[in-house]
Design a protein around this motif. Structure first.
Motif, PDB file in Angstrom:
ATOM      1  N   ALA A   5       5.235 -49.009  45.870  1.00 13.65           N
ATOM      2  CA  ALA A   5       6.193 -49.726  46.708  1.00 13.65           C
ATOM      3  C   ALA A   5       6.521 -48.873  47.928  1.00 13.65           C
ATOM      4  N   PHE A   6       6.791 -49.533  49.059  1.00 10.68           N
ATOM      5  CA  PHE A   6       7.114 -48.783  50.268  1.00 10.68           C
ATOM      6  C   PHE A   6       8.371 -47.940  50.068  1.00 10.68           C
ATOM      7  N   SER A   7       9.282 -48.401  49.222  1.00 16.60           N
ATOM      8  CA  SER A   7      10.506 -47.637  48.974  1.00 16.60           C
ATOM      9  C   SER A   7      10.198 -46.280  48.346  1.00 16.60           C
ATOM     10  N   VAL A   8       9.192 -46.241  47.466  1.00 14.08           N
ATOM     11  CA  VAL A   8       8.811 -44.969  46.847  1.00 14.08           C
ATOM     12  C   VAL A   8       8.176 -44.051  47.888  1.00 14.08           C
ATOM     13  N   ILE A   9       7.320 -44.615  48.740  1.00 11.36           N
ATOM     14  CA  ILE A   9       6.671 -43.824  49.780  1.00 11.36           C
ATOM     15  C   ILE A   9       7.702 -43.243  50.740  1.00 11.36           C
ATOM     16  N   SER A  10       8.627 -44.082  51.220  1.00 11.70           N
ATOM     17  CA  SER A  10       9.633 -43.624  52.179  1.00 11.70           C
ATOM     18  C   SER A  10      10.601 -42.646  51.523  1.00 11.70           C
ATOM     19  N   PHE A  11      10.941 -42.879  50.265  1.00  5.13           N
ATOM     20  CA  PHE A  11      11.857 -41.980  49.549  1.00  5.13           C
ATOM     21  C   PHE A  11      11.293 -40.571  49.454  1.00  5.13           C
ATOM     22  N   THR A  12      10.068 -40.441  48.965  1.00  2.00           N
ATOM     23  CA  THR A  12       9.492 -39.114  48.774  1.00  2.00           C
ATOM     24  C   THR A  12       9.218 -38.418  50.104  1.00  2.00           C
ATOM     25  N   THR A  13       8.851 -39.190  51.138  1.00  2.00           N
ATOM     26  CA  THR A  13       8.589 -38.605  52.452  1.00  2.00           C
ATOM     27  C   THR A  13       9.866 -38.087  53.090  1.00  2.00           C
ATOM     28  N   LEU A  14      10.896 -38.935  53.119  1.00  2.00           N
ATOM     29  CA  LEU A  14      12.160 -38.566  53.752  1.00  2.00           C
ATOM     30  C   LEU A  14      12.875 -37.469  52.980  1.00  2.00           C
ATOM     31  N   LEU A  15      12.811 -37.546  51.659  1.00  2.00           N
ATOM     32  CA  LEU A  15      13.462 -36.529  50.832  1.00  2.00           C
ATOM     33  C   LEU A  15      12.856 -35.156  51.078  1.00  2.00           C
ATOM     34  N   PHE A  32      16.598 -46.752  45.447  1.00  2.00           N
ATOM     35  CA  PHE A  32      17.168 -47.871  44.696  1.00  2.00           C
ATOM     36  C   PHE A  32      16.429 -49.180  44.956  1.00  2.00           C
ATOM     37  N   LEU A  33      15.677 -49.243  46.068  1.00  2.00           N
ATOM     38  CA  LEU A  33      15.100 -50.511  46.495  1.00  2.00           C
ATOM     39  C   LEU A  33      13.994 -51.016  45.579  1.00  2.00           C
ATOM     40  N   HIS A  34      13.345 -50.097  44.822  1.00  2.00           N
ATOM     41  CA  HIS A  34      12.266 -50.558  43.947  1.00  2.00           C
ATOM     42  C   HIS A  34      12.727 -50.725  42.499  1.00  2.00           C
ATOM     43  N   LEU A  35      14.044 -50.667  42.286  1.00  2.00           N
ATOM     44  CA  LEU A  35      14.573 -50.852  40.929  1.00  2.00           C
ATOM     45  C   LEU A  35      14.853 -52.326  40.685  1.00  2.00           C
ATOM     46  N   GLY A  36      14.456 -52.795  39.516  1.00  2.00           N
ATOM     47  CA  GLY A  36      14.736 -54.175  39.159  1.00  2.00           C
ATOM     48  C   GLY A  36      16.226 -54.425  38.958  1.00  2.00           C
ATOM     49  N   HIS A  37      16.936 -53.424  38.414  1.00  2.00           N
ATOM     50  CA  HIS A  37      18.374 -53.519  38.177  1.00  2.00           C
ATOM     51  C   HIS A  37      19.046 -52.254  38.697  1.00  2.00           C
ATOM     52  N   PRO A  38      19.346 -52.199  40.002  1.00  2.00           N
ATOM     53  CA  PRO A  38      19.945 -50.983  40.582  1.00  2.00           C
ATOM     54  C   PRO A  38      21.250 -50.584  39.920  1.00  2.00           C
ATOM     55  N   GLU A  39      21.981 -51.555  39.361  1.00  2.00           N
ATOM     56  CA  GLU A  39      23.256 -51.224  38.729  1.00  2.00           C
ATOM     57  C   GLU A  39      23.074 -50.368  37.477  1.00  2.00           C
ATOM     58  N   ARG A  40      21.854 -50.312  36.971  1.00  2.00           N
ATOM     59  CA  ARG A  40      21.590 -49.485  35.785  1.00  2.00           C
ATOM     60  C   ARG A  40      20.934 -48.160  36.139  1.00  2.00           C
ATOM     61  N   ALA A  41      20.943 -47.814  37.423  1.00  2.00           N
ATOM     62  CA  ALA A  41      20.245 -46.601  37.870  1.00  2.00           C
ATOM     63  C   ALA A  41      20.783 -45.343  37.202  1.00  2.00           C
ATOM     64  N   LEU A  72       3.839 -40.915  55.921  1.00  2.00           N
ATOM     65  CA  LEU A  72       3.864 -42.176  55.176  1.00  2.00           C
ATOM     66  C   LEU A  72       2.455 -42.574  54.747  1.00  2.00           C
ATOM     67  N   ALA A  73       1.489 -42.385  55.670  1.00  5.01           N
ATOM     68  CA  ALA A  73       0.097 -42.673  55.329  1.00  5.01           C
ATOM     69  C   ALA A  73      -0.401 -41.728  54.250  1.00  5.01           C
ATOM     70  N   GLU A  74      -0.023 -40.452  54.337  1.00  6.86           N
ATOM     71  CA  GLU A  74      -0.438 -39.459  53.327  1.00  6.86           C
ATOM     72  C   GLU A  74       0.091 -39.834  51.960  1.00  6.86           C
TER      73      GLU A  74
END
Length: 309
Positions: free
Chosen positions: A4-14, A56-65, A287-289
């Motif tokens: 998911a793009f959220s995982v890619i952006s999360f790990t890159t930005l973090l 949080f964007l790729h979680l099916g239920h963010p309230e249970r994070a 992001l491409a990497e």
């Protein structure tokens, strides 16, 4: 794999945000004066919070994070979930101390050393989420950890350089530019070594082991499912070889060539705008990497659900 793009952006930005904090901490430990340090630390904290939000964007239920932290004894993901808020909190605490002018040496040294240690621990936790998966050969090797650390720190140095250029801190910028360029080159070299290694891998899994059929000759005529399902969507990227080659080229050009060129030209010509562009350009390459990191991983289940003769 199909991330998911959220995982890619999360790990890159973090990774870049951690690198920014580590760079600032090392500069202060070396007693280098950094103007507008609280603002830089708040920028790092904002980026860290943004990366946390992306997760949080790729979680099916963010309230249970919150439940993700429950398995910290065995799960690298849980350890990452626990360490990240602590890291953000300590970054904000450091920014507060700088705003208030509280410079008790032992307090500041302890805080900065703790942030450096936590940052490396975070890089390791993030990398081990993937490196601990033994049946994915592309991830299960020490280069995964090395790459997360090197790319994170290198991108953090480039980000620091871009922010210093934006603030007009010319003297400190000139000192930092060679390290930013060198770290980017080293990170790119090690990443290329891992890519070449992964391309040369021979899969350990076979159609026999994937299907449980021990016959010496098996020919697959269709996918393991008659229609699309989770297995057919999430574990394969469905992109052509040409697309993958283009992503690899973007990774190289934007992740290495353009940022190093901008840093070098900006430093030599004293044009801060070029240095300011270095991190936005590198972010596209990163992001491409990260997409390529997931796409190159071959899940054994694809032998059953994807391969068609």
């Amino acid at each position: 794999m199909n991330p998911a793009f959220s995982v890619i952006s999360f790990t890159t930005l973090l990774g870049a945000s951690q690198g920014l904090v580590v760079t600032l901490a090392l500069l202060r430990l070396a007693q280098v004066e950094v103007a507008l340090l609280p603002e830089l630390l708040l920028t790092a904290a904002a980026l860290l919070v943004a990366s946390l939000g992306a997760s949080f964007l790729h979680l099916g239920h963010p309230e249970r994070a919150w439940r993700a932290a429950a398995m910290w004894r065995t799960s690298w993901l849980s350890r990452e979930v626990i360490l990240l808020p602590i890291f953000i909190g300590l970054t904000l605490l450091w920014a507060f101390y700088e705003y208030q002018g509280l410079h008790a040496r032992w307090v500041m040294v302890t805080l900065m050393v703790t942030l450096i240690v936590l940052s490396f621990a975070l890089w390791i936790c993030t990398a081990m989420i993937y490196a601990c998966i033994k049946f994915i050969q592309e991830w299960s090797n020490p280069l995964t950890i090395v790459n997360y650390v090197l790319i994170g720190w290198a991108s953090g140095l480039v980000l620091t350089s871009s922010l210093l250029a934006f603030q007009g801190q010319a003297m400190l910028l000139q000192k930092l530019l060679p390290l930013a360029m060198l770290s980017t080159l080293v990170a790119a070299l090690v990443r290329w070594i891992s890519i070449r290694r992964n391309q040369a891998l021979s899969p350990k899994s076979t159609l026999q082991s994937a299907t449980g059929i021990r016959h010496t000759k098996i020919e697959q005529k269709s996918m393991g499912m008659s229609a699309g399902a989770f297995n057919t969507r999430e574990f394969f990227h469905h992109q052509s070889e040409r697309f993958i080659r283009n992503v690899r080229a973007i990774m190289l050009v934007f992740g290495l060539v353009i940022p190093v060129t901008l840093l070098a030209a900006g430093g030599l010509l004293n044009i801060h705008f070029l240095v300011m562009l270095a991190f936005p350009m590198q972010a596209l390459g990163l992001l491409a990497e990260r997409w390529f990191f997931f796409a190159q991983a071959r899940h054994p289940q694809n032998l059953y659900y994807q391969t068609v003769s």
